[in-house]
Design an enzyme around this catalytic site. Sequence first.
Site, mmCIF file in Angstrom:
data_model
loop_
_atom_site.group_PDB
_atom_site.id
_atom_site.type_symbol
_atom_site.label_atom_id
_atom_site.label_comp_id
_atom_site.label_asym_id
_atom_site.label_seq_id
_atom_site.Cartn_x
_atom_site.Cartn_y
_atom_site.Cartn_z
ATOM 1 N N HIS A 134 0.569 15.064 -28.065
ATOM 2 C CA HIS A 134 0.141 13.685 -27.807
ATOM 3 C C HIS A 134 -0.505 13.074 -29.044
ATOM 4 C CE1 HIS A 134 -0.019 14.512 -23.198
ATOM 5 N NE2 HIS A 134 1.167 14.108 -23.583
ATOM 6 N N GLU B 68 10.649 21.152 -22.298
ATOM 7 C CA GLU B 68 9.824 21.309 -21.090
ATOM 8 C C GLU B 68 10.247 22.571 -20.328
ATOM 9 O OE1 GLU B 68 7.260 19.413 -20.903
ATOM 10 O OE2 GLU B 68 7.772 17.481 -21.812
ATOM 11 N N HIS C 295 0.865 20.093 -25.468
ATOM 12 C CA HIS C 295 0.812 18.646 -25.294
ATOM 13 C C HIS C 295 -0.401 17.986 -25.945
ATOM 14 C CE1 HIS C 295 4.220 19.184 -22.727
ATOM 15 N NE2 HIS C 295 4.249 17.913 -22.375
ATOM 16 N N ASN D 15 0.200 21.348 -19.745
ATOM 17 C CA ASN D 15 -0.107 20.672 -21.005
ATOM 18 C C ASN D 15 0.003 21.568 -22.226
ATOM 19 O OD1 ASN D 15 -0.620 18.008 -20.216
ATOM 20 N ND2 ASN D 15 -2.495 18.718 -19.247
ATOM 21 N N ARG E 267 0.819 -1.226 0.000
ATOM 22 C CA ARG E 267 0.000 0.000 0.000
ATOM 23 C C ARG E 267 0.855 1.279 0.000
ATOM 24 N NH1 ARG E 267 -2.714 -3.095 3.741
ATOM 25 N NH2 ARG E 267 -4.529 -4.126 2.842
ATOM 26 N N GLU F 278 -3.901 17.511 -9.630
ATOM 27 C CA GLU F 278 -4.285 17.937 -10.968
ATOM 28 C C GLU F 278 -5.773 18.228 -11.107
ATOM 29 O OE1 GLU F 278 -2.083 16.424 -14.226
ATOM 30 O OE2 GLU F 278 -3.758 16.475 -15.593
ATOM 31 N N HIS G 84 9.035 12.569 -27.434
ATOM 32 C CA HIS G 84 7.948 13.325 -26.795
ATOM 33 C C HIS G 84 8.206 14.834 -26.907
ATOM 34 C CE1 HIS G 84 5.051 14.693 -23.826
ATOM 35 N NE2 HIS G 84 6.036 15.280 -23.171
ATOM 36 N N ARG H 212 -2.697 22.692 -12.633
ATOM 37 C CA ARG H 212 -1.657 21.828 -13.202
ATOM 38 C C ARG H 212 -1.831 21.610 -14.711
ATOM 39 N NH1 ARG H 212 0.758 17.019 -9.370
ATOM 40 N NH2 ARG H 212 2.136 16.126 -10.875
ATOM 41 N N LYS I 246 7.772 24.037 -11.305
ATOM 42 C CA LYS I 246 6.931 22.831 -11.246
ATOM 43 C C LYS I 246 6.510 22.583 -9.799
ATOM 44 C CE LYS I 246 5.494 18.577 -12.813
ATOM 45 N NZ LYS I 246 5.725 17.385 -13.586
ATOM 46 N N LYS J 182 3.427 12.093 -9.995
ATOM 47 C CA LYS J 182 2.575 11.314 -10.891
ATOM 48 C C LYS J 182 3.353 10.075 -11.330
ATOM 49 C CE LYS J 182 0.759 14.165 -14.141
ATOM 50 N NZ LYS J 182 -0.228 14.549 -15.150
HETATM 51 N N1 LIG Z 1 5.315 11.525 -14.198
HETATM 52 C C1 LIG Z 1 5.267 12.629 -14.881
HETATM 53 O O1 LIG Z 1 4.810 13.667 -14.402
HETATM 54 C C2 LIG Z 1 5.784 12.644 -16.281
HETATM 55 C C3 LIG Z 1 5.958 13.850 -16.950
HETATM 56 C C4 LIG Z 1 6.492 13.823 -18.228
HETATM 57 C C5 LIG Z 1 6.858 12.622 -18.817
HETATM 58 N N2 LIG Z 1 6.674 11.461 -18.138
HETATM 59 C C6 LIG Z 1 7.051 10.169 -18.733
HETATM 60 O O2 LIG Z 1 8.441 10.166 -18.945
HETATM 61 C C7 LIG Z 1 8.744 9.244 -19.984
HETATM 62 C C8 LIG Z 1 9.772 9.848 -20.912
HETATM 63 O O3 LIG Z 1 10.926 10.100 -20.173
HETATM 64 P P1 LIG Z 1 12.357 10.296 -20.849
HETATM 65 O O4 LIG Z 1 12.227 11.240 -21.963
HETATM 66 O O5 LIG Z 1 13.298 10.569 -19.754
HETATM 67 O O6 LIG Z 1 12.599 8.870 -21.563
HETATM 68 P P2 LIG Z 1 13.385 7.541 -21.116
HETATM 69 O O7 LIG Z 1 13.218 7.257 -19.695
HETATM 70 O O8 LIG Z 1 12.961 6.481 -22.056
HETATM 71 O O9 LIG Z 1 14.904 7.916 -21.410
HETATM 72 C C9 LIG Z 1 15.311 8.186 -22.731
HETATM 73 C C10 LIG Z 1 16.528 7.369 -23.117
HETATM 74 O O10 LIG Z 1 17.673 7.892 -22.483
HETATM 75 C C11 LIG Z 1 18.423 6.856 -21.847
HETATM 76 N N3 LIG Z 1 19.110 7.508 -20.727
HETATM 77 C C12 LIG Z 1 18.546 7.981 -19.594
HETATM 78 N N4 LIG Z 1 19.452 8.668 -18.891
HETATM 79 C C13 LIG Z 1 20.619 8.589 -19.569
HETATM 80 C C14 LIG Z 1 21.909 9.112 -19.354
HETATM 81 N N5 LIG Z 1 22.177 9.901 -18.314
HETATM 82 N N6 LIG Z 1 22.875 8.834 -20.252
HETATM 83 C C15 LIG Z 1 22.589 8.073 -21.356
HETATM 84 N N7 LIG Z 1 21.390 7.594 -21.628
HETATM 85 C C16 LIG Z 1 20.403 7.841 -20.750
HETATM 86 C C17 LIG Z 1 17.413 5.827 -21.502
HETATM 87 O O11 LIG Z 1 18.019 4.573 -21.347
HETATM 88 C C18 LIG Z 1 16.486 5.906 -22.701
HETATM 89 O O12 LIG Z 1 17.010 5.158 -23.753
HETATM 90 C C19 LIG Z 1 7.430 8.928 -20.684
HETATM 91 O O13 LIG Z 1 7.023 7.628 -20.360
HETATM 92 C C20 LIG Z 1 6.467 9.941 -20.079
HETATM 93 O O14 LIG Z 1 5.147 9.442 -20.001
HETATM 94 C C21 LIG Z 1 6.159 11.449 -16.885
HETATM 95 ZN ZN LIG Z 2 5.911 16.780 -21.711
#
Ligand SMILES: NC(=O)c1ccc[n+]([C@@H]2O[C@H](COP(=O)([O-])OP(=O)(O)OC[C@H]3O[C@@H](n4cnc5c(N)ncnc54)[C@H](O)[C@@H]3O)[C@@H](O)[C@H]2O)c1
Ligand SMILES: [Zn+2]
Length: 362
Positions: free
Chosen positions: A253, A186, A249, A246, A122, A238, A266, A242, A228, A144
Amino acid sequence: MEKTLHVELKENRYPIIVGSGNITRIGECLKSLSKSTRVLIVTDTSVKHHYGPLILRSLENAGFDVDLIEVPVGESSKSLEQFARIQDSLVANQLDRSSMVVAIGGGVVGDLAGFAAAVYMRGIDYIQIPTTLQAQVDASVGGKTAINHEKGKNLIGAFHQPKLVLIDVDTLNTLPKRDLRAGLIEVIKMGVIRDEHLFEMVEENLEAILDLDAETLIDMIARACANKADIVAKDEKESRLRMVLNYGHTFGHALEALTDYDGLRHGEAVSIGMNCAAQLAVNLGMFSKTDFERQRNLLIQAQLPLTFPSNLTPKTICETMYYDKKALDGNLRLILPTRIGEVVIRDDVTDTQIIEAISQCN
Ligand SMILES: NC(=O)c1ccc[n+]([C@@H]2O[C@H](COP(=O)([O-])OP(=O)(O)OC[C@H]3O[C@@H](n4cnc5c(N)ncnc54)[C@H](O)[C@@H]3O)[C@@H](O)[C@H]2O)c1
Ligand SMILES: [Zn+2]
């Protein structure tokens, strides 16, 4: 140089530490936070390769009993399958309510590990060590967490705030430049929606940012996170505020969905989305052409895309925007700028106006 800020929530607060070289001190950092010596690290194959040994050493030197689970690189790891693997590992290694999950990686690892921590027994504590710029300024802050369902992204998730977000700008040295630029969107977005000074910081220091100057990055990331954190503090779950995050976005999306989350990062989809949203705001007479050009120029300088893939039609993009979960009662809620540093939420824009703006961004 290191900066610490806090996310102030109704029931608790947690720090975001932004510095250079601080992951080598992760063991010491966790000692003051953790009630037990049991820790599960969640990371992906690529991040483990770069930072696994360093982090394991630091934690073990500080007396932690560490297990590590590695998931494949990429969005497909935000799955029930990988989620189940983590739960199996938590059970098999007998982690209890006082144990901690440490997420080290990009947003994929952060979302997956955060959700695993949110539901195991939990909810147990977790910390975020984001290693992509995207995760450092966005995904790791705000609590999130989610995994994907085959019918949609982030459909299975929870709000679960971390105990600490530890950002080490040195980790960006190994991040591919394309991911760095995609993450920068971002920051630019945050500038447009509420912080003109942050926007200026990126305009004036773009070269230093892309060259990974540590001091510049720490300043910029800390300021983006402070924004943020402020939004999250005012709207933890949200409701309305919040939503401004977007900006770009809803368009973005749709582009991601239409390209099967493949081919466009993204951040790149959001860049195109911000250009479309800004064009729409100009057409509606609420955003000046000068500010539109200012945003456009910065996106160009940052080598981010502005136009959508030529195999997609504006009409299809507009239709797909309605599948985004932010469409409410069949109405699209769009975040549109009024100047650099301010946006409004509009739910009265017609499809014809949206399609026209998208057509102008081809
Ligand atoms: N929770 C939230 O509020 C929120 C907000 C925005 C995005 N997200 C989520 O985040 C995800 C995207 O995140 P991302 O863009 O970080 O993608 P990711 O986690 O897939 O990382 C991108 C790539 O970079 C590599 N990588 C990471 N750090 C590295 C480093 N220091 N050196 C070399 N390679 C590295 C990873 O292995 C991967 O191949 C999506 O799933 C999205 O939905 C969540
Ligand atoms: Zn984003």
